[in-house]
Enzyme design. Structure first.
Site, mmCIF file in Angstrom:
data_model
loop_
_atom_site.group_PDB
_atom_site.id
_atom_site.type_symbol
_atom_site.label_atom_id
_atom_site.label_comp_id
_atom_site.label_asym_id
_atom_site.label_seq_id
_atom_site.Cartn_x
_atom_site.Cartn_y
_atom_site.Cartn_z
ATOM 1 N N ASP A 35 0.843 -1.197 0.000
ATOM 2 C CA ASP A 35 0.000 0.000 0.000
ATOM 3 C C ASP A 35 0.878 1.245 0.000
ATOM 4 O OD1 ASP A 35 -1.952 -1.835 0.200
ATOM 5 O OD2 ASP A 35 -2.796 -1.109 2.102
ATOM 6 N N TYR A 38 2.220 1.985 -3.375
ATOM 7 C CA TYR A 38 1.126 2.510 -4.195
ATOM 8 C C TYR A 38 0.898 3.986 -3.861
ATOM 9 C CZ TYR A 38 -3.537 3.024 -6.213
ATOM 10 O OH TYR A 38 -4.609 3.459 -6.938
ATOM 11 N N ASP A 39 0.842 4.287 -2.559
ATOM 12 C CA ASP A 39 0.616 5.673 -2.131
ATOM 13 C C ASP A 39 1.711 6.599 -2.659
ATOM 14 O OD1 ASP A 39 -1.588 4.817 -0.809
ATOM 15 O OD2 ASP A 39 -0.645 4.783 1.176
ATOM 16 N N SER A 84 -34.531 -7.902 -18.208
ATOM 17 C CA SER A 84 -34.472 -8.633 -16.939
ATOM 18 C C SER A 84 -34.379 -10.129 -17.235
ATOM 19 C CB SER A 84 -35.679 -8.305 -16.088
ATOM 20 O OG SER A 84 -36.835 -8.505 -16.844
ATOM 21 N N LEU A 85 -34.410 -10.935 -16.199
ATOM 22 C CA LEU A 85 -34.254 -12.384 -16.365
ATOM 23 C C LEU A 85 -35.525 -13.094 -15.923
ATOM 24 C CD1 LEU A 85 -30.728 -12.767 -14.719
ATOM 25 C CD2 LEU A 85 -31.245 -13.192 -17.122
ATOM 26 N N GLU A 115 -23.368 -18.196 -13.393
ATOM 27 C CA GLU A 115 -22.816 -17.014 -12.713
ATOM 28 C C GLU A 115 -23.619 -16.722 -11.456
ATOM 29 O OE1 GLU A 115 -23.203 -13.832 -15.524
ATOM 30 O OE2 GLU A 115 -22.115 -14.919 -17.078
ATOM 31 N N LYS A 117 -25.858 -14.600 -9.091
ATOM 32 C CA LYS A 117 -26.727 -13.440 -9.334
ATOM 33 C C LYS A 117 -26.510 -12.484 -8.174
ATOM 34 C CE LYS A 117 -31.399 -12.164 -10.689
ATOM 35 N NZ LYS A 117 -31.646 -11.074 -9.765
ATOM 36 N N ASP A 119 -26.721 -9.498 -5.735
ATOM 37 C CA ASP A 119 -27.877 -8.719 -5.299
ATOM 38 C C ASP A 119 -27.477 -7.254 -5.117
ATOM 39 O OD1 ASP A 119 -30.413 -8.191 -4.567
ATOM 40 O OD2 ASP A 119 -30.289 -9.096 -2.575
ATOM 41 N N ARG A 138 -30.233 1.113 -14.364
ATOM 42 C CA ARG A 138 -31.142 0.414 -15.258
ATOM 43 C C ARG A 138 -32.422 1.210 -15.489
ATOM 44 N NH1 ARG A 138 -35.360 -3.224 -14.799
ATOM 45 N NH2 ARG A 138 -35.425 -4.778 -16.459
ATOM 46 N N GLU A 175 -23.090 -5.202 -12.264
ATOM 47 C CA GLU A 175 -23.835 -4.975 -11.034
ATOM 48 C C GLU A 175 -22.977 -4.175 -10.061
ATOM 49 O OE1 GLU A 175 -26.748 -6.400 -11.432
ATOM 50 O OE2 GLU A 175 -27.653 -6.516 -9.437
ATOM 51 N N TYR A 284 -20.747 -8.550 -16.313
ATOM 52 C CA TYR A 284 -21.085 -9.864 -16.849
ATOM 53 C C TYR A 284 -21.570 -9.874 -18.296
ATOM 54 C CZ TYR A 284 -25.410 -8.072 -14.756
ATOM 55 O OH TYR A 284 -26.436 -7.274 -14.370
ATOM 56 N N LYS A 349 -26.673 -19.226 -18.249
ATOM 57 C CA LYS A 349 -26.720 -18.576 -19.563
ATOM 58 C C LYS A 349 -26.190 -19.559 -20.603
ATOM 59 C CE LYS A 349 -25.875 -13.995 -17.663
ATOM 60 N NZ LYS A 349 -24.914 -12.905 -17.487
ATOM 61 N N LYS A 373 -33.344 -18.855 -8.410
ATOM 62 C CA LYS A 373 -33.282 -18.051 -7.181
ATOM 63 C C LYS A 373 -33.000 -18.905 -5.935
ATOM 64 C CE LYS A 373 -34.292 -14.112 -7.097
ATOM 65 N NZ LYS A 373 -35.296 -13.132 -7.434
ATOM 66 N N CYS A 467 -33.452 -6.282 36.870
ATOM 67 C CA CYS A 467 -33.164 -7.581 36.259
ATOM 68 C C CYS A 467 -34.342 -8.532 36.483
ATOM 69 C CB CYS A 467 -31.887 -8.146 36.874
ATOM 70 S SG CYS A 467 -31.562 -9.848 36.374
ATOM 71 N N CYS A 470 -32.894 -11.493 38.995
ATOM 72 C CA CYS A 470 -32.513 -11.308 40.403
ATOM 73 C C CYS A 470 -33.102 -10.039 41.008
ATOM 74 C CB CYS A 470 -30.996 -11.312 40.544
ATOM 75 S SG CYS A 470 -30.211 -9.843 39.865
ATOM 76 N N CYS A 485 -27.006 -5.770 34.378
ATOM 77 C CA CYS A 485 -27.605 -6.124 35.654
ATOM 78 C C CYS A 485 -26.512 -5.986 36.696
ATOM 79 C CB CYS A 485 -28.116 -7.560 35.593
ATOM 80 S SG CYS A 485 -28.219 -8.346 37.202
ATOM 81 N N CYS A 491 -26.922 -12.782 41.095
ATOM 82 C CA CYS A 491 -27.778 -13.013 39.931
ATOM 83 C C CYS A 491 -27.537 -14.426 39.399
ATOM 84 C CB CYS A 491 -27.500 -11.990 38.840
ATOM 85 S SG CYS A 491 -28.580 -12.225 37.424
HETATM 86 S S1 IVH Z 1 -27.818 -10.974 -17.022
HETATM 87 C C1 IVH Z 1 -30.256 -9.983 -20.576
HETATM 88 N N1 IVH Z 1 -26.195 -11.779 -15.117
HETATM 89 O O1 IVH Z 1 -30.344 -9.483 -12.296
HETATM 90 C C2 IVH Z 1 -29.557 -10.419 -19.348
HETATM 91 N N2 IVH Z 1 -27.959 -10.299 -14.535
HETATM 92 O O2 IVH Z 1 -33.175 -10.048 -12.999
HETATM 93 C C3 IVH Z 1 -29.770 -9.522 -18.206
HETATM 94 N N3 IVH Z 1 -27.976 -9.654 -12.168
HETATM 95 O O3 IVH Z 1 -31.064 -6.508 -13.980
HETATM 96 C C4 IVH Z 1 -28.996 -9.695 -17.017
HETATM 97 N N4 IVH Z 1 -26.206 -10.805 -11.560
HETATM 98 O O4 IVH Z 1 -29.238 -6.477 -12.196
HETATM 99 C C5 IVH Z 1 -27.272 -11.041 -15.426
HETATM 100 N N5 IVH Z 1 -24.649 -12.546 -13.552
HETATM 101 C C6 IVH Z 1 -25.728 -11.805 -13.852
HETATM 102 C C7 IVH Z 1 -26.402 -11.033 -12.888
HETATM 103 C C8 IVH Z 1 -27.529 -10.293 -13.265
HETATM 104 C C9 IVH Z 1 -27.155 -9.974 -11.160
HETATM 105 C C10 IVH Z 1 -29.168 -8.780 -12.038
HETATM 106 C C11 IVH Z 1 -29.174 -7.623 -12.996
HETATM 107 C C12 IVH Z 1 -30.441 -7.747 -13.785
HETATM 108 C C13 IVH Z 1 -31.270 -8.619 -12.916
HETATM 109 C C14 IVH Z 1 -32.228 -9.415 -13.772
#
Ligand code: IVH
Length: 737
Positions: A35, A38-39, A84-85, A115, A117, A119, A138, A175, A284, A349, A373, A467, A470, A485, A491
């Protein structure tokens, strides 16, 4: 002194070096310089840029944090919509997903990329001519918010891509998230800052009031009423304190979970604030690309992202067929708690981009992907009651009794409410509907009260003043969060806890003396301090409700054999505040005998390497109390003996100077013990596996670190091999216990 041309060259060279080092540090978790080094580079660059402003570049690593935005974030249209998925929630649905893909592509077994997912919240970054020009959330998938200035502050996001590619345009998707440890630290900091703000407000109000009163008095020429004035000020002060604390604690100053914290931090108007938040990002997918040919599979596109300097998930893998996908799902689910960031499932995927194109999209989600999920980490339930538990040192911990609910795979019926302030902050009341969260750590948390569902006529919870066990007073020290306490010896709750601790596994390890038996022994007045355990007779034990002849015999044998202990275990058993397993090992290594340790004062103790001032004070205080010395004497009189570990000497062994990573549960020693031993031999223990790791030690159910070790070809030691290595290092007898 450099001339301008040389300065320009040096600036460019430094920027490149710093970019590479930040990538290794923030994205690969594998730094190759310290570090400090780097600094130094960063400082040199900052100074050169200050002296040669003609070389300013907004993609310089020094330019991550810009100035505050006035007004709101602007909206931007995504050139390629952010989709979305589709979700699957069980194995059957996952197999159906796979069946549809096999039918549409006409193959027997599909290759998938699996992969985690993450959060967090989805982000899209646009690079033009290698420079980051836009970062957007998004939003509704068509229009998002421009968060470029904030994204730039995330250290793992490259501001400029490496030179060698012919790229003219690149849009990547990923993400933004916050790690759990960062999230916890952030919430602590936010609570601290809110308290400081309240204090400042209070001080200000008090000063104003004092001034006003002084002025009034001056106006009346009343000089000798100083005393009355003080009293008045104090009174008003108290009132102000109470009402302000109330209002402060009712305001939510913390974030509910890492995802909310990430979203809140990314959408700040002031990038300085975002920069102070522990945000991270992983990528991703590639949404647009011009100037280079993209590889033809998801896995190789991820490899390309990594090569371009983006952080990608180390936990992704290629699977052939749905069975392998399901195995990865299971393995990530099992390791979920060990990961530092929240994942809410796994994404499958189709790996071939040609097949992805063939499969296309239905409405707003790709046909070639599915999110499998995990069980939710947050669930709603109701508080049926609030009890307080009294700990070994008298600490009072409120616990919410909940209507049982399954959270992330476990049935939860209790959740800690920590302390009085936390109950106030949440305003948790009996009958309330609450959100329970269980993530990473095993203790479930109440994160929020659902106010809409609060039953009519509910009353705020009143923290007990005495308490419940006691009847002694409960007090709270000035500035402390914990209430205690004051009953100490009288006690029985404190006594039961101390005894249970004394006989527990990391301490004297008396098998068969669980909390229920301890509780009965105390209630029957057969035991009133830890030494009494060694005086128990068979007839006394047999008189207890849960004990028969056989269990009595076994327990007496266990008590007898626990008398041969080790000094560290004995020290842990005494329950000296701040003395856990690793501190006990340090102590027993530093003192030739228990008697010597007991005679040391605070100053002498804190002069020892590894013992800080707080621990030193706590130990000295413990042994200066007559009652504690008597207990130790009584224990020794009962025949407790322990082998004293010898003093350490050497540093030359196969372990010294090496970096170890520990994963999984070892059966013969705890992690802190293993760590303390390794450190004793001059090794260090680090938390993540990288190319610099020398050994990975695996216990039962090792985490993803094992996979990583295998990937990087790092020697893996099981418990047997690890112990053999320790023994070898201990050839001159450093640790003999
Ligand atoms: S692929 C067309 N890969 O999940 C493909 N999404 O429910 C779209 N997310 O909005 C997304 N990890 O925010 C993909 N490895 C991953 C992900 C991922 C998290 C989230 C992402 C997306 C949401 C879809």
């Amino acid at each position: 002194m450099l001339n301008a041309g040389e300065a320009g060259q040096r600036i460019e060279a430094l920027r490149q070096q710093i970019r590479q080092h930040s990538h290794r540090y923030y994205s690969l978790d594998d730094p190759s310089i310290t570090d400090h080094e780097y600094d130094q580079l960063f400082k040199e660059l900052t100074e050169l840029e200050r002296d040669y402003p003609q070389y300013y570049s907004d993609s310089s690593p020094t330019q991550r944090v810009g100035s505050k935005l006035s007004g709101a974030l602007t909206e931007v249209r995504h050139a390629v919509p952010m989709l979305s998925l589709n979700n699957v929630f069980n194995e059957h649905d996952a197999r159906e997903f796979d069946r549809r893909i096999r039918e549409a592509t006409d193959v027997d077994s599909v290759e998938y990329m699996v992969e985690p997912k993450i959060d967090g919240l989805a982000i899209s970054l646009v690079y033009e001519y290698r420079k980051l020009v836009q970062g957007a959330t998004r939003g509704d998938g068509e229009m998002g918010e421009d968060v470029t200035r904030n994204v730039r502050t995330i250290r793992s996001v490259p501001l400029e891509l490496p030179q060698e590619t012919g790229l003219t345009l690149l849009e990547v998707r990923g993400e933004v998230f916050m790690g759990r440890s960062g999230f916890n630290q952030l919430n602590q900091r936010l609570i601290r800052e809110a308290a400081e703000r309240e204090q400042q407000k209070k001080d200000q109000a008090l000063r104003k009031k004092k001034n006003n009163l002084k002025n009034q008095d001056k106006a009346h020429g009343d000089e000798d009423d100083e005393c009355k004035l003080e009293v008045q000020v104090r009174d008003t002060d108290n009132i102000a304190t109470d009402s302000q604390q109330q209002s402060a604690s009712n305001k939510r100053v913390t974030y509910m979970n890492p995802r909310n914290a990430a979203a809140g931090s990314l959408r700040q108007l002031d990038p300085q604030i975002t920069s102070d938040r522990p945000l991270d990002a992983m990528f991703y997918s590639i949404a647009r690309c011009e100037g280079i040919e993209l590889p033809n599979s998801q896995s190789s596109q991820i490899a390309l992202l990594k090569q371009l300097g983006f952080k990608t998930s180390p936990d992704s893998s290629v699977a052939s067929g749905i069975d392998e996908c399901l195995r990865s799902h299971q393995s990530l689910l099992e390791n979920r708690d060990q990961m530092d960031y929240d994942i809410d499932g796994v994404v499958y995927k189709v790996n071939s981009i040609a097949d992805q194109e063939k499969l296309g999209f239905i409405t707003r989600a790709p046909r070639w992907a599915a999110a499998h999920k995990f069980p939710a980490q947050e669930r709603k339930t109701t508080i049926e009651g609030i009890d307080v538990q009294i700990g070994r040192t008298g600490a009072v911990s409120p616990v919410a009794r909940l209507a049982p609910v399954e959270v992330a795979g476990a049935v939860i019926s209790n959740a800690t409410l920590h302390n009085e302030d936390e109950i106030k902050r949440l305003d948790a009341r009996i009958g309330d509907t609450v959100i329970i969260r269980r993530a990473g750590d095993v203790i479930p948390q109440v994160v929020q009260v659902v106010l809409d569902k609060r039953p009519e006529g509910s009353l705020p919870y009143e923290f007990p003043k005495t308490c419940p066990v006691c009847g002694s007073q409960i007090v709270r020290d000035e500035g402390a969060a914990v209430s205690r306490c004051t009953g100490k010896l009288i006690c029985s709750a404190q006594l039961k806890q101390s005894i249970s601790h004394f006989v527990s596994r990391g301490a004297m390890d008396v098998e068969g003396l669980g909390p229920a038996v301890v509780s009965e022994l105390v209630d029957q007045k057969l035991v009133s301090n830890v030494a009494d355990i060694f005086q128990l007779r068979a007839d006394q034990l047999e008189s207890l409700e849960r004990m028969g002849e056989k269990s009595t015999h076994n327990l007496l044998t266990a008590i007898e054999s626990s008398k041969v202990a080790t000094l560290p275990k004995f020290l842990v058993a005494l329950g000296i505040p701040h003395v856990g397993e690793s501190m006990a090992i340090i102590l027993s290594d530093s003192f030739p005998s228990l008697t010597e340790l007991m005679e040391k004062d605070e100053v002498e103790l804190s002069s020892i390497r590894g013992i800080g001032p707080i621990v030193a004070k706590s130990i000295a205080e413990f042994f200066s109390e007559q009652r504690n010395r008597e207990t130790v004497d009584a224990l020794i009189d009962c025949g407790i003996q322990f082998e004293r570990p010898q003093l350490s000497s050497s540093g030359d062994n196969r372990v010294s100077g090496k970096k170890f990573v520990l994963t999984g549960t070892l059966s013969d020693m705890s992690r802190p013990q293993a760590k303390a031993r390794l450190e004793k031999f001059g090794a260090s223990v680090v938390s993540s596996v990288s190319n610099n790791t020398d050994y990975v030690v695996i216990g039962n159910s090792p985490g993803s670190k094992l996979d990583k070790a295998r990937k990087l070809n790092i020697p893996v030691l099981d418990e047997e091999k690890f112990k053999a290595l320790l023994n070898e290092a201990d050839s001159d007898g450093i640790l003999q216990d």
